[in-house]
Design a protein around this motif. Structure first.
Motif, PDB file in Angstrom:
ATOM      1  N   GLY A 229       0.959  -1.787   0.001  1.00 16.81           N
ATOM      2  CA  GLY A 229       0.016  -0.560   0.074  1.00 16.81           C
ATOM      3  C   GLY A 229       0.604   0.934   0.202  1.00 16.81           C
ATOM      4  O   GLY A 229       0.220   2.292   0.708  1.00 16.81           O
ATOM      5  N   ALA A 230       1.862   1.295  -0.118  1.00 12.79           N
ATOM      6  CA  ALA A 230       2.705   2.339  -0.435  1.00 12.79           C
ATOM      7  C   ALA A 230       2.539   3.816  -1.391  1.00 12.79           C
ATOM      8  O   ALA A 230       2.017   2.965  -2.576  1.00 12.79           O
ATOM      9  N   ASP A 231       2.081   4.783  -1.005  1.00 14.61           N
ATOM     10  CA  ASP A 231       1.797   5.718  -2.128  1.00 14.61           C
ATOM     11  C   ASP A 231       2.203   6.287  -2.201  1.00 14.61           C
ATOM     12  O   ASP A 231       2.548   7.716  -3.559  1.00 14.61           O
ATOM     13  N   THR A 232       4.167   6.845  -1.991  1.00 11.35           N
ATOM     14  CA  THR A 232       4.977   7.297  -2.342  1.00 11.35           C
ATOM     15  C   THR A 232       5.961   6.443  -1.840  1.00 11.35           C
ATOM     16  O   THR A 232       6.273   5.531  -0.813  1.00 11.35           O
ATOM     17  N   LEU A 233       7.647   6.687  -2.937  1.00 13.99           N
ATOM     18  CA  LEU A 233       8.548   5.961  -2.529  1.00 13.99           C
ATOM     19  C   LEU A 233       9.494   6.620  -1.849  1.00 13.99           C
ATOM     20  O   LEU A 233       9.749   8.216  -2.888  1.00 13.99           O
ATOM     21  N   LEU A 234       9.753   6.609  -0.935  1.00  9.93           N
ATOM     22  CA  LEU A 234      11.842   7.592  -0.279  1.00  9.93           C
ATOM     23  C   LEU A 234      12.570   5.924  -1.096  1.00  9.93           C
ATOM     24  O   LEU A 234      13.278   5.169  -0.600  1.00  9.93           O
ATOM     25  N   MET A 235      13.258   7.130  -1.754  1.00  9.50           N
ATOM     26  CA  MET A 235      14.674   6.017  -2.766  1.00  9.50           C
ATOM     27  C   MET A 235      15.482   7.249  -1.831  1.00  9.50           C
ATOM     28  O   MET A 235      15.991   7.892  -1.536  1.00  9.50           O
ATOM     29  N   VAL A 236      16.946   6.072  -1.814  1.00  7.09           N
ATOM     30  CA  VAL A 236      18.077   6.521  -1.429  1.00  7.09           C
ATOM     31  C   VAL A 236      19.223   5.092  -2.102  1.00  7.09           C
ATOM     32  O   VAL A 236      18.722   3.943  -2.079  1.00  7.09           O
ATOM     33  N   GLY A 237      19.243   6.016  -3.427  1.00  3.11           N
ATOM     34  CA  GLY A 237      21.102   4.563  -3.756  1.00  3.11           C
ATOM     35  C   GLY A 237      22.033   5.658  -5.326  1.00  3.11           C
ATOM     36  O   GLY A 237      21.282   6.567  -5.098  1.00  3.11           O
ATOM     37  N   ASN A 238      22.571   5.127  -5.495  1.00  2.00           N
ATOM     38  CA  ASN A 238      23.746   5.675  -6.544  1.00  2.00           C
ATOM     39  C   ASN A 238      22.679   5.891  -8.381  1.00  2.00           C
ATOM     40  O   ASN A 238      21.779   4.946  -7.993  1.00  2.00           O
ATOM     41  N   VAL A 239      23.456   6.726  -9.032  1.00  2.00           N
ATOM     42  CA  VAL A 239      22.771   6.727  -9.962  1.00  2.00           C
ATOM     43  C   VAL A 239      22.316   5.520 -10.496  1.00  2.00           C
ATOM     44  O   VAL A 239      20.855   5.462 -11.033  1.00  2.00           O
ATOM     45  N   GLY A 240      22.900   4.382 -10.618  1.00  2.47           N
ATOM     46  CA  GLY A 240      22.706   3.039 -11.574  1.00  2.47           C
ATOM     47  C   GLY A 240      21.631   2.739 -11.338  1.00  2.47           C
ATOM     48  O   GLY A 240      20.482   2.443 -11.790  1.00  2.47           O
ATOM     49  N   PRO A 241      21.511   1.828  -9.838  1.00  2.79           N
ATOM     50  CA  PRO A 241      20.869   1.363  -9.094  1.00  2.79           C
ATOM     51  C   PRO A 241      19.612   2.333  -9.295  1.00  2.79           C
ATOM     52  O   PRO A 241      18.177   1.807  -8.768  1.00  2.79           O
TER      53      PRO A 241
END
Lengths: 395, 830, 289
Positions: free
Chosen positions: A228-240
């Motif tokens: 049920g995620a409504d937003t993604l919080l993303m941490v990662g280098n450019v490739g991933p």
């Protein structure tokens, strides 16, 4: 009485300089005064080599400016660089070498938080200011030492996480899912996110991890979607990060993505394709077609110094360049304030900086004995990719 | 003088210790850190050297043991335990995990072992990341306390501890190298087969090596944690594993100081290159390549071989016969060895069946028979390498089915057709390790003086006169055989099995061997001999067992066997077979097709072929005759370019070919049908034949020529599309000859074409050879069935111990009674 | 999603298999393997990108040129990193190829650049419906191409003259020499084919992933695991092991998350080898005494 290992590197130095076009050659002709050395320990080879290159460029541009205006204390600045191969023990060894053999006055750190964490106790013990210009780990500056020599002109994970959650919440986020790179950086942000969410009483849809080698992130994303995620919080280098966007496309899941600054570390627009623009990420600085005078000047200087830079898409990662550039100028001021290259005096010199009109912002009393981070939440800007360029988002 | 050289190792260790301590107190703190890291890398190197240098295994997983050591020490010191407890604990845990890893690792070798260790290092690395609660995950462990002692600077203290560990590791290695454990490991490394036949269980020595190696690496890792004060999984990248292995190999595996040199290379050199910043790895990898090109087998090994030559130590001239007799006599079973009806099958082949033999103590029994008769198979069953499908082997107790190392401990010792000495070990160590009789003893146990003297006596007894402190791999052929016998004797066996001990020995050496064998029987040993040299066999044997195609033909005294028609047939070839002779004697051009002058061939030691001259004229069929080991096959292999001649010239149609490669000689029109057929087993008969025409430059009418071969060998027609490996021996021989003919060669060489074939098949084959001769094909034939060869040949050369002793027309040689003597040993005194 | 995981697994697996077949080929003819195989994959992707995008050559020109240059790279490795050691009976080719791999990775870092680039493929955007999942045509193409190449290798070895010559060198190098076959040259050709396979894998995988100087490292290691797991002397075994490895990875990712992929897959490798010491499909050679 001290005995030194054979100084083969001195013998090899001309070769090194010839190969790497080391700046020392340019500056050594300038002044009879011995130069003041500043060091950089960063990932210059391997996966994160690009970050080391950006830091080198930012520092070099600033050093050129300082030296053109007569240097510091009448002496030119000289940059000495070491490759840490993203390995904390190599970084610690390199830092020791720079401090004790090269006698650097200020040491700059690179991208990897663990490497910086390995250097922190050394800097405090040997009383040499260590300036973080990329790694955002909270504990780097808040290291608990009574006598703290560690400063930073960069984002701080704890604050970034707070800012990202706030940004998301402002856009209507209720139940975010976290998609984090499986390395120290991702790990420290997981804690930060959870604290920031807790503060607002928001629940999360779970934490999923990505690897540099992942071809397909659909399984992880599907789990978040089902939760049920409504937003993604993303941490990662450019490739991933690009792999996440590509997988979202494949799933046809149209979900807002709020990200740490990873996408700005390379050609995200190219890697992630047309959907790149859906990712809103945080920056300390963005080069655009029209910058302020300082930004335009730096951009021109960069294009002049590095023929590889042809367009804005080549000026990546901008944060590295900008952080390094401002940090070097602040360090020059600190040395000037100290009136010497003594570590303790220079450290106090940082506290004495009252005003510096920098690239990222106009710094006013950036450092105090209690505050070793020059940048705060107000200095973050949100941006996204439009084609190959980073464009600031107006809040 | 002698002491100085043998003490070189210990003295150097003490020297290194002194220098290190001085360095610890004088280096600046950066250099001190580099020094400490070097010392720790050296410890890991020594640990890895135990694995690579002593036990011959490889591990790309040592970074994992390093990490395990570091994490355990970090966790313990962070929890308040003192470092002096954490270090041994880390070492022990790493050692235990090493022993566990040895379980899967033992079953595999080479690349498979490398893969297991690689996988292990990945599993550990990622477990450190994921086991967050304990390891701190990617962010690792921070604030690891440094040791405190009096007022010594902690970094100096750590450097001193690391130095102590390095010195201890080196001393440990030095001691281990010469101890019973070390010798067992080195023996298993050099030849697992031979080690098993000395009673060593390879599983034990390999597991020990893994555990000791991991232990040392864990100890080194435990000091890394306080040294860095911060560790995370990235501090232990996989690439470091490769560098550790590289340090050992480039420094010199199996040498005492090789790992120290290697540690300098992987720690110090990158530091010296640090000014190259981003180009450091690039330059470092180029440097590594250069070092590898210069010294592929290690710097120290290369240097040591060139400059350090030990003073020769030789066995005594006088032997303490009593001591030797006591030693060799103490385990004999009066009843001797009983073998009843043993047999074994490999796939579809019955390699031996219903073999029975009673060899009493103090007697010499020989097993003879043509090549492929199953003689070595019988030895392999007696010594436990093969488990017989049926029958019993008894030496006081039942032995059949026991593994080789248990048979060895029960009193069976053996030598091998191709010697299996432990090449890197000294001659003396080869004998001393056997004296352990498979026991490892205490970790640092070294041979006593009495054992050393006994070993020297044994070497003197077998007639070895050379230095005993040179590596066995440097020995000449004869000496290898002798040392191998001495090594077998050192296990104080009840039964001694000798597999072709006289092969390649000169007449005089063979006579000496005969005396020795009688002497051994005199000590009460049961000696069983597999041998082709009939002079030797007839002179020493009490009893002969004759095998043919896996079946016993007869058992009897030398006199009985010598006149047994079946035996003569098995050796001199079916006298009942009559090849079609030429209609009229050969009378062709004397413009030599193949001209060989002063040919000398050696395999690193004494020449096996010495100054041989040969001529083959166009259209002639010439045979080379001689006993096994006379050098016949060596000549053919040399002519075909498979082995380079060390002297003399070879001309094919007036062109020198002695320096040419095998493939270009084939291209020039010389085809060899090699011994043992050597067909390509998984390719069809047709493809085998077609490959025969590979070297031709003219257009090949594939179908037509294959048809011609099928007409010559009609048996092959039905088999043309089946894999050649499924054919019977005779059919394979036809494929091999046909393959040779497909090359349309100027000259066709045949090496032992009748070997292992049934009599009817031999007849068919020789008819084909006679037909080829009549068609004008130039042939050079080597066959141990002299009568057969002489029936089809125009001329022949007789070879003995590498020299031509006789040559002439086939007709003359057929009438020569001495020729039969050369094969069955009649009339030659021993 | 399960279907998607299977497609991803088969795609990944067939690429591992292609690289591993390279290990297999050089092993059977010379008992050496090229530990720079991962970098050969990177070289393929980087060359393809450079020729196609940076220099703007047409795909039909760039592709053969890339494969040709990759073959050349294989020849260089054989001539300078393997033969000097192998011919002297030294095992140092192992270290030399590792060092060669590091060297080439770093050279690429400074020539190609330090940031990942995207090798666009229109095939990726072409979606195909499969069991209700939209899957990029390229993702389906990859396992097909992998299987086709493996099949082609099989057919070439079985039915062509070059294949027969190769087989001869595998089955009995000494006898092959006696036939006039230059075994050294055949070994060199095997290395060239092996790097070409790696390059094809690199080119195929690039659009799904990104092109960068470090992309080969982990891939090469996993491919080595695949080669060993399958029993390096058995081509069929290697191919099947590749697919199994890829599927295992995809399924572990699907059910446990990718953090555990490497722990579990490598632990399975250890377990598999402990049970079958000559690989899943390898066979034990008879020990001759």
């Amino acid at each position: 009485m001290s005995f030194r290992l054979p100084d083969v590197q001195r013998l090899l130095f001309p070769v090194a300089a010839a190969i790497s076009l080391n700046l020392a050659v340019a500056t050594s002709t300038q002044a009879a005064e011995p130069p003041i050395k500043v060091g950089l320990v960063a990932a210059l080879s391997g996966q994160s080599a690009k970050s080391g290159e950006a830091l080198t460029r930012g520092l070099t541009m600033a050093i050129d400016e300082v030296n053109a205006q007569g240097g510091v204390l009448g002496r030119p600045l000289e940059l000495v660089r070491r490759d840490d191969e993203s390995n904390p023990s190599k970084g610690m060894l390199a830092a020791r070498e720079l401090i004790q053999r090269e006698k650097v006055t200020v040491l700059f750190g690179g991208l990897d938080t663990p490497v910086s964490l390995a250097i922190v106790p050394l800097a405090n013990q040997l009383k040499v200011p260590f300036m973080g210009i990329w790694a955002a780990g909270t504990k780097i500056t808040e290291n608990g030492a009574a006598d703290n020599y560690v400063f930073r002109v960069s984002a701080v994970d704890e604050l970034v996480d707070e800012a990202l959650v706030k940004y998301g919440a402002d856009q209507g986020m209720k139940k975010p899912g976290m998609i984090l790179i499986n390395n120290p950086w991702g790990e420290s942000n997981e804690a930060g996110f959870k604290r920031a969410l807790e503060k607002r009483g928001l629940e999360n849809a779970g934490v999923e991890r990505i690897q540099d080698s992942d071809l397909d992130v659909v399984p992880q994303l599907t789990r978040l979607k089902n939760a049920g995620a409504d937003t993604l919080l993303m941490v990662g280098n450019v490739g991933p990060s690009a792999q996440v966007v590509k997988s979202l496309d494949r799933m046809g899941w149209d979900v807002p993505v709020v990200s740490h600054w990873g996408p700005a570390g390379g050609r995200f627009g190219e890697l992630a394709g047309p959907s790149a623009s859906r990712v809103h990420f945080i920056q300390t600085y963005v080069f655009t077609e029209h910058n302020d005078a300082k930004g335009d000047a730096l951009l021109a200087a960069l294009k002049n110094a590095y023929p590889q830079i042809e367009s804005l898409a080549d000026v990546t990662p901008a944060v590295g360049i900008a952080n390094a550039y401002d940090a070097l100028h602040l360090s020059a001021l600190a040395i000037e304030n100290a009136g010497s290259t003594d570590g303790e005096a220079v450290r106090d010199g940082f506290y004495q900086i009252t005003d510096y009109d920098g690239l990222i912002k106009d710094y006013r009393q950036p450092f105090t004995a209690q505050k070793h981070d020059a940048l705060g939440p107000d200095d973050y800007v949100f941006a996204h990719f439009v084609g190959d360029q980073i464009v600031p988002l107006n809040p | 003088m002698k002491n100085l050289k043998t003490q070189l190792g210990p003295v150097s260790i003490v020297g290194l210790a002194l220098i290190s301590v001085v360095a610890t107190f004088t280096l600046d703190s950066y250099s001190l850190l580099v020094f400490t890291l070097c010392a720790l890398a050296a410890v890991v190197g020594v640990g890895l050297n135990v694995l690579i240098g002593l036990s011959g295994q490889i591990s790309f997983g040592h970074i994992a043991f390093y990490a395990i050591g570091a994490y355990i020490s970090a966790l313990m010191t962070l929890a308040g335990w003192p470092l002096w407890l954490a270090v041994p604990a880390a070492g022990l845990v790493a050692g235990a995990i090493g022993a566990l890893l040895a379980i899967p690792a033992l079953r595999v070798t080479g690349s498979y072992l490398a893969m297991i260790t690689i996988a292990f290092s990945f599993v550990v690395h990622h477990s450190l990341i994921e086991w967050r609660d304990v390891t701190g995950g990617s962010n690792g462990l921070m604030g690891i306390p440094m040791p405190e002692f009096a007022d010594v600077d902690p970094s100096i203290l750590l450097a001193l501890i690391a130095t102590a560990l390095m010195i201890a590791a080196l001393a440990f290695y030095q001691r281990l190298h010469h101890s019973g454990w070390g010798k067992a490991m080195r023996a298993v490394k050099a030849s697992e087969i031979a080690a098993r036949s000395l009673g060593f269980n390879p599983v034990v020595s390999k597991t020990l090596a893994f555990a000791l190696s991991a232990l040392l690496t864990g100890l080194a890792g435990s000091l890394l944690a306080p040294l860095l004060m911060f560790i995370n999984p990235e501090s232990f990248p996989f690439s470091q594993s490769i560098l550790f292995v590289l340090a050992v190999i480039v420094g010199g595996s199996g040498t005492l100081f090789g790992p120290v040199l290697g540690a300098l290379l992987i720690v110090l050199v990158p530091e010296l290159l640090s000014d190259f910043a981003e180009y450091r790895l690039l330059i470092f990898s180029v440097l590594l390549l250069v070092v590898l090109w210069i010294a592929p087998n290690g710097l120290l090994g290369t240097i040591a071989r060139r400059w350090i030559k030990p003073t020769a130590l030789t066995p005594p001239a006088r032997i303490d016969t009593r001591r030797v007799a006591d030693y060799l006599g103490n385990r004999t079973h009066r009843d001797g060895l009983h073998i009843r009806d043993i047999g074994i099958r490999f796939g579809g082949v019955q390699a031996a069946q219903q073999v029975s033999l009673h060899a009493p103590a103090g007697s010499i029994t020989s097993i003879i028979g043509p090549n492929g008769a199953g003689k070595t198979t019988v030895l392999n069953m007696i010594s436990g390498f093969y488990t017989p499908d049926s029958g019993q082997i008894e030496l006081g107790r039942a032995l059949a089915g026991l593994p080789a190392w248990k048979s060895a401990r029960a009193g069976i010792a053996r030598t091998y057709q191709t010697t299996q000495l432990f090449g890197e070990m000294s001659v003396l160590d080869n004998v001393l390790v056997a004296m352990q009789q498979g026991r490892l003893g205490l970790i640092f146990s070294r041979p006593s003086d009495a054992q050393r003297e006994l070993a020297l006596d044994l070497l003197a007894l077998v007639g070895y006169r050379g230095a005993v402190n040179i590596p066995a791999e440097d020995l000449a052929h004869v000496d290898r055989r002798l040392v191998e016998i001495a090594r077998a004797l050192a296990t104080a066996p009840a039964v001694l099995l000798l597999d072709e001990p006289a092969a390649g020995l000169s007449r005089r050496d063979t006579d000496a061997l005969a005396t020795l064998l009688k002497q051994l029987a005199g000590f009460g040993l049961t000696v069983i001999l597999v041998e082709h040299d009939m002079a030797l066999v007839m002179a020493v044997s009490e009893r002969l067992l004759v095998l043919d195609a896996g079946k016993p033909i007869t058992v009897g005294t030398p006199a009985e066997v010598q006149h047994d028609e079946r035996v003569i047939a098995a050796y001199l070839g079916g006298t009942d077979y009559q090849a079609t002779p030429r209609n009229k004697a050969w009378d062709g051009s004397h413009d030599a097709r193949l001209y060989v002058k002063d040919l000398v061939i050696d395999y690193g030691a004494a020449p096996v072929v010495n100054k041989v001259d040969l001529v083959v004229n166009p259209g002639e069929l010439v045979a080379i005759l001689g006993a096994n080991g006379a050098g016949k096959s060596s000549i053919l292999q040399c002519l075909a370019g498979l082995h380079r001649a060390s002297g003399g010239s070879i001309l094919l149609d007036n062109e020198n070919i002695e320096q040419a490669s095998a493939s270009s000689i084939a291209g020039q029109g010389l085809a060899l049908v090699p011994e043992g057929r050597q067909v390509f087993p998984y390719l069809s008969v047709r493809d085998n034949l077609l490959l025969g025409s590979y070297s031709r430059r003219d257009a090949v009418d594939a179908e037509g020529e294959i048809e011609a071969i099928l007409q010559r060998f009609p048996r092959l027609r039905d088999r043309i599309d089946s894999p050649a490996g499924l054919l019977s021996g005779g059919e394979q021989q036809m494929v091999a000859v046909g393959r040779g003919l497909m090359a349309k060669p100027k000259i066709l060489l045949l090496d032992e074409p009748s070997l292992g074939l049934s009599p009817s098949m031999i007849g068919e084959l020789y008819d084909a050879l006679a037909a080829l001769r009549d068609e004008g094909v130039t042939l050079l034939l080597v066959d141990q069935m002299a009568n057969l060869a002489l029936q089809v040949a125009d001329r022949a050369y007789v070879l003995e111990t590498g020299r031509v002793i006789k040559s002439g027309s086939a007709a003359q040689l057929r009438e020569d009674s001495e020729l039969a003597a050369a094969y069955l040993g009649e009339g030659v005194s021993a | 999603m399960f279907t998607a995981a299977i497609v991803t697994g088969l795609g990944l697996g067939s690429m591992y298999a292609l690289l591993a077949l390279g290990f297999h080929l050089t092993y059977v003819v010379s008992h050496t393997v090229n530990f720079a195989q991962g970098s050969a994959m990177m070289v393929g992707a980087v060359l393809g990108y450079t020729l196609c995008i940076t220099w703007g050559l047409s795909l039909w020109l760039a592709l053969p040129l890339t494969l040709l240059l990759s073959a050349l790279y294989g020849l260089v490795i054989e001539r300078w990193l393997v033969r000097p050691f192998h011919s002297r009976g030294s095992q140092a080719w192992l270290m030399a190829t590792v060092a060669g791999g590091i060297l080439v990775d770093n050279l690429a870092l400074f020539t190609f650049g330090k940031e990942p680039r995207q090798f666009e493929s229109s095939l990726l955007n072409l979606k195909v419906e499969l069991f209700g999942n939209a899957i990029g045509a390229l993702q389906l193409l990859i396992p097909l191409v992998g299987a086709a190449i493996a099949l082609a290798l099989f057919l070439v070895r079985r039915y062509t003259r070059l294949g027969k010559v190769l087989e001869a060198c595998v089955q009995n190098p000494r006898a092959a020499m006696l036939m006039g076959i230059n075994v050294n040259r055949v070994v060199a050709i095997a290395f060239a084919i092996s790097t070409v396979f790696a390059a094809i894998a690199g080119l195929l995988i690039a659009p799904l992933f990104s092109v960068n100087a470090e992309m080969g490292m982990l891939f090469g290691l996993k491919a080595f695991a695949v080669a060993i797991l399958g029993g390096i002397a058995s081509a069929g075994g290697v191919f099947v092991a590749g697919l199994l490895f890829g599927l295992t990875e995809a399924l572990v990712t699907l059910y446990f998350g990718s953090a555990f992929t490497q722990i579990l897959t490598f632990a399975l490798v250890i377990l598999a080898l402990a049970i079958r010491p000559n690989g899943l499909f390898g066979s034990q050679a008879l020990v001759k005494v």
